[in-house]
Write a protein that holds these residues in place. Structure first.
Motif, PDB file in Angstrom:
ATOM      1  N   MET A 196       0.838  -1.201   0.000  1.00  0.00           N
ATOM      2  CA  MET A 196       0.000   0.000   0.000  1.00  0.00           C
ATOM      3  C   MET A 196       0.876   1.256   0.000  1.00  0.00           C
ATOM      4  O   MET A 196       0.577   2.242  -0.684  1.00  0.00           O
ATOM      5  CB  MET A 196      -0.910   0.004   1.229  1.00  0.00           C
ATOM      6  CG  MET A 196      -2.076  -0.962   1.155  1.00  0.00           C
ATOM      7  SD  MET A 196      -3.100  -0.875   2.656  1.00  0.00           S
ATOM      8  CE  MET A 196      -4.543  -1.821   2.137  1.00  0.00           C
ATOM      9  N   GLY A 197       1.955   1.211   0.770  1.00  0.00           N
ATOM     10  CA  GLY A 197       2.869   2.346   0.808  1.00  0.00           C
ATOM     11  C   GLY A 197       3.496   2.607  -0.545  1.00  0.00           C
ATOM     12  O   GLY A 197       3.607   3.762  -0.986  1.00  0.00           O
ATOM     13  N   LEU A 198       3.900   1.538  -1.234  1.00  0.00           N
ATOM     14  CA  LEU A 198       4.510   1.684  -2.554  1.00  0.00           C
ATOM     15  C   LEU A 198       3.525   2.298  -3.544  1.00  0.00           C
ATOM     16  O   LEU A 198       3.883   3.175  -4.342  1.00  0.00           O
ATOM     17  CB  LEU A 198       4.982   0.316  -3.052  1.00  0.00           C
ATOM     18  CG  LEU A 198       5.761   0.292  -4.365  1.00  0.00           C
ATOM     19  CD1 LEU A 198       7.057   1.080  -4.244  1.00  0.00           C
ATOM     20  CD2 LEU A 198       6.053  -1.148  -4.780  1.00  0.00           C
ATOM     21  N   LEU A 199       2.280   1.856  -3.475  1.00  0.00           N
ATOM     22  CA  LEU A 199       1.254   2.390  -4.377  1.00  0.00           C
ATOM     23  C   LEU A 199       1.064   3.889  -4.144  1.00  0.00           C
ATOM     24  O   LEU A 199       1.015   4.678  -5.098  1.00  0.00           O
ATOM     25  CB  LEU A 199      -0.051   1.621  -4.159  1.00  0.00           C
ATOM     26  CG  LEU A 199      -1.212   1.902  -5.104  1.00  0.00           C
ATOM     27  CD1 LEU A 199      -2.076   0.643  -5.275  1.00  0.00           C
ATOM     28  CD2 LEU A 199      -2.091   3.034  -4.587  1.00  0.00           C
ATOM     29  N   GLN A 200       0.958   4.287  -2.880  1.00  0.00           N
ATOM     30  CA  GLN A 200       0.774   5.708  -2.577  1.00  0.00           C
ATOM     31  C   GLN A 200       2.024   6.521  -2.910  1.00  0.00           C
ATOM     32  O   GLN A 200       1.935   7.686  -3.318  1.00  0.00           O
ATOM     33  CB  GLN A 200       0.405   5.884  -1.100  1.00  0.00           C
ATOM     34  CG  GLN A 200      -0.921   5.260  -0.702  1.00  0.00           C
ATOM     35  CD  GLN A 200      -2.103   5.824  -1.484  1.00  0.00           C
ATOM     36  OE1 GLN A 200      -2.062   6.953  -1.994  1.00  0.00           O
ATOM     37  NE2 GLN A 200      -3.170   5.035  -1.591  1.00  0.00           N
ATOM     38  N   GLU A 201       3.189   5.900  -2.771  1.00  0.00           N
ATOM     39  CA  GLU A 201       4.436   6.574  -3.115  1.00  0.00           C
ATOM     40  C   GLU A 201       4.469   6.909  -4.601  1.00  0.00           C
ATOM     41  O   GLU A 201       4.888   8.003  -5.004  1.00  0.00           O
ATOM     42  CB  GLU A 201       5.607   5.670  -2.733  1.00  0.00           C
ATOM     43  CG  GLU A 201       6.964   6.333  -2.790  1.00  0.00           C
ATOM     44  CD  GLU A 201       8.086   5.382  -2.412  1.00  0.00           C
ATOM     45  OE1 GLU A 201       9.247   5.752  -2.660  1.00  0.00           O
ATOM     46  OE2 GLU A 201       7.811   4.280  -1.899  1.00  0.00           O
ATOM     47  N   HIS A 202       4.031   5.983  -5.430  1.00  0.00           N
ATOM     48  CA  HIS A 202       3.993   6.232  -6.869  1.00  0.00           C
ATOM     49  C   HIS A 202       3.023   7.354  -7.214  1.00  0.00           C
ATOM     50  O   HIS A 202       3.223   8.076  -8.193  1.00  0.00           O
ATOM     51  CB  HIS A 202       3.607   4.953  -7.610  1.00  0.00           C
ATOM     52  CG  HIS A 202       4.774   4.094  -7.970  1.00  0.00           C
ATOM     53  ND1 HIS A 202       5.526   4.289  -9.098  1.00  0.00           N
ATOM     54  CD2 HIS A 202       5.338   3.044  -7.327  1.00  0.00           C
ATOM     55  CE1 HIS A 202       6.493   3.394  -9.156  1.00  0.00           C
ATOM     56  NE2 HIS A 202       6.406   2.624  -8.098  1.00  0.00           N
ATOM     57  N   ARG A 203       1.982   7.491  -6.425  1.00  0.00           N
ATOM     58  CA  ARG A 203       1.012   8.563  -6.663  1.00  0.00           C
ATOM     59  C   ARG A 203       1.514   9.918  -6.162  1.00  0.00           C
ATOM     60  O   ARG A 203       0.907  10.947  -6.450  1.00  0.00           O
ATOM     61  CB  ARG A 203      -0.303   8.229  -5.956  1.00  0.00           C
ATOM     62  CG  ARG A 203      -1.135   7.160  -6.644  1.00  0.00           C
ATOM     63  CD  ARG A 203      -2.358   6.844  -5.811  1.00  0.00           C
ATOM     64  NE  ARG A 203      -3.379   6.140  -6.583  1.00  0.00           N
ATOM     65  CZ  ARG A 203      -4.459   5.582  -6.046  1.00  0.00           C
ATOM     66  NH1 ARG A 203      -4.649   5.651  -4.735  1.00  0.00           N
ATOM     67  NH2 ARG A 203      -5.346   4.969  -6.807  1.00  0.00           N
ATOM     68  N   GLY A 204       2.587   9.896  -5.381  1.00  0.00           N
ATOM     69  CA  GLY A 204       3.069  11.138  -4.788  1.00  0.00           C
ATOM     70  C   GLY A 204       2.297  11.547  -3.561  1.00  0.00           C
ATOM     71  O   GLY A 204       2.407  12.690  -3.098  1.00  0.00           O
ATOM     72  N   ASN A 205       1.523  10.613  -2.993  1.00  0.00           N
ATOM     73  CA  ASN A 205       0.775  10.876  -1.758  1.00  0.00           C
ATOM     74  C   ASN A 205       1.682  10.554  -0.570  1.00  0.00           C
ATOM     75  O   ASN A 205       1.593   9.483   0.038  1.00  0.00           O
ATOM     76  CB  ASN A 205      -0.499  10.026  -1.704  1.00  0.00           C
ATOM     77  CG  ASN A 205      -1.481  10.382  -2.800  1.00  0.00           C
ATOM     78  OD1 ASN A 205      -1.479  11.502  -3.302  1.00  0.00           O
ATOM     79  ND2 ASN A 205      -2.329   9.439  -3.180  1.00  0.00           N
TER      80      ASN A 205
END
Length: 482
Positions: free
Chosen positions: A281-290
């Motif tokens: 989940m962290g990686l996904l949000q990291e890619h979004r810039g969140n």
């Protein structure tokens, strides 16, 4: 009485074993065997993680042992089932002690099939902990012990293909695919119902090689088989499916499946998997810039460090370091890098080490330090596999959240051109040497060979979807206009 492995319904099997165990008119040995088979069900995650799950398993095993003759091999199976329950409760050292004793007892009986079977359980324990070196060794010992006549058996299939996901995490995508296919073939030939772990591992390995349609079919079938056998949704497959959807660019669906997987795991007392879920989940949000959401997810992953999922824990620390770098909170980065480095070096997580070196390269104060970190990053990526090597050098959609080397250097003007030329000359002439020998390396790329030969081996090992591959020198030459 049927073995659980080949029953179409776990509930049906459990009811059958309970009925036999309570039948006072039945032979004591038969009742003891039924209890042993029942323990084989109760050691599984959906039961053992419940309140008093371990106590229930121990009680069933004790009742089984009381009814079985002292020389009955089922007593050893009971010990193995206890070990499997213990490692699912993160009592891995106690589990390994059970397995070691079971191996000794099987060897005393000259039961080499039993020895191999226990090694298969040992592989599970090490894989779940993230100890790839110990996992590979246990698997090889199991295969070495397996009698020739048992080269097509459930134990052979498990040793070959169980925990294919861990082989993927260790960077061996194609090997994981072949192993999972072998296990699946054995299960289908023997009429096994529990196909979903093999299908899950196969789908994950295919997806990371870019073969998305094949992966999708595997995940769908895994979920269907899981529902048929356990009458439950397959939370684990949903999580791995989410990762492949994310890599494919279907971020919204990936996020939905991760949330669904998390909810199911919470419902079934499977919080030990939360480090993996939250790290992704962290990686996904990291890619979004969140950044705030990514930080929250990574911290939640670290809050479950008691689960001893060291690979996911290291990934969360590495991701958190990247986020702090992106936020400009540079004071927080060194401590995170140090913690992640310790875990990554201990268990040889070459992918995490590559990410750490890329972060350090971006943070370096001068060109010499930047070049040194980039060189080490490329070696760690090479030791992992050619997919990571290309990703760290040139990038790909949904790849490393940090900017890869070539796009970064293109923004640095003449300094960037200098770095690219230096990397080109170094790659052409140097060897696979990080500065500290690792004779027990898990990497299939031997230490000390030339980087060019190492790259040739890495690309040969991972054909992927068959698309043409560009070498490191070709990618650098194209960037430098040569």
């Amino acid at each position: 009485m049927r073995l659980f492995t080949f029953c179409q319904s776990v509930r049906e099997a459990e009811a059958e074993y309970q009925a036999i165990s309570k039948d006072t008119n039945a032979e004591p040995k038969l009742r003891g065997c039924a209890l042993s088979y029942w323990a084989g069900i109760r050691k599984n995650t959906r039961y053992i993680n419940r309140p008093e799950g371990l106590e229930t398993l121990q009680r069933i095993i004790a009742q089984s042992n009381d009814l079985l003759p002292s020389s009955d091999i089922r007593r050893i199976f009971n010990m193995v089932n206890l070990g499997k329950g213990l490692y699912r409760l993160r009592q891995v050292d106690k589990a390994l002690a059970c397995f070691e004793e079971a191996i000794r007892l099987c060897a005393e009986r000259e039961d080499m099939y039993g020895v191999a079977s226990v090694y298969a359980a040992t592989v599970d324990a090490y894989a779940s902990r993230g100890d790839w070196e110990a996992m590979f060794k246990a698997r090889q010992r199991g295969l070495d012990a397996l009698p020739e006549r048992a080269r097509f058996s459930t134990t052979y299939g498990e040793l070959m293909g169980d925990w294919a996901e861990a082989w993927v995490w260790a960077g061996r995508y194609n090997e994981a695919e072949v192993n999972a296919q072998t296990w699946l073939s054995v299960l289908r030939e023997l009429g096994g119902a529990e196909l979903y772990p093999a299908l899950r591992g196969l789908g994950f390995s295919l997806g990371l090689q870019g073969r998305y349609e094949d992966a999708e079919r595997c995940f769908k079938e895994a979920c269907e088989k899981h529902q048929e056998v356990l009458n439950l949704e397959d939370s684990q497959t949903l999580a791995y499916w989410a990762v492949i959807l994310f890599l494919r660019g279907d971020v919204q669906r990936a996020e939905l499946l991760l949330e669904q997987s998390k909810a199911l795991k919470e419902q079934h007392y499977e919080q030990k998997h939360f480090p993996l879920i939250f790290a992704w989940m962290g990686l996904l949000q990291e890619h979004r810039g969140n950044w705030s959401q990514a930080t929250s997810a990574y911290i939640q992953a670290l809050n479950y460090s008691w689960a001893e999922r060291f690979y996911s824990e290291c990934g969360a620390l590495t991701g958190l370091a990247r986020v702090k770098h992106a936020q400009g909170d540079l004071d927080a980065v060194p401590a995170l890098l140090s913690q992640a480095e310790a875990l990554a070096q201990r268990y040889e997580y070459n992918d995490h080490l590559a990410s750490l070196r890329l972060t350090q390269g971006h943070l370096a104060a001068d060109l010499d330090a930047t070049l040194h970190h980039y060189q080490q990053m490329l070696i760690y990526a090479l030791r992992y596999n050619r997919f990571l090597l290309d990703e760290m050098l040139s990038g790909r959609p949904q790849g490393t959240p940090l900017r890869p080397i070539i796009p970064t250097c293109l923004e640095l003007g003449e300094d960037g051109q200098h770095l690219l030329r230096a990397l080109h000359d170094w790659w052409q002439s140097d060897v696979n040497d990080i500065g500290t020998p690792r004779p027990d390396t898990i990497s299939p790329i031997p230490e000390g060979i030339s980087l060019l030969e190492g790259e040739r081996l890495a690309r040969q090992r991972e054909p992927g979807d068959g698309s043409p591959q560009r070498s490191v020198l070709e990618q650098l030459d194209a960037t430098l206009g040569r």
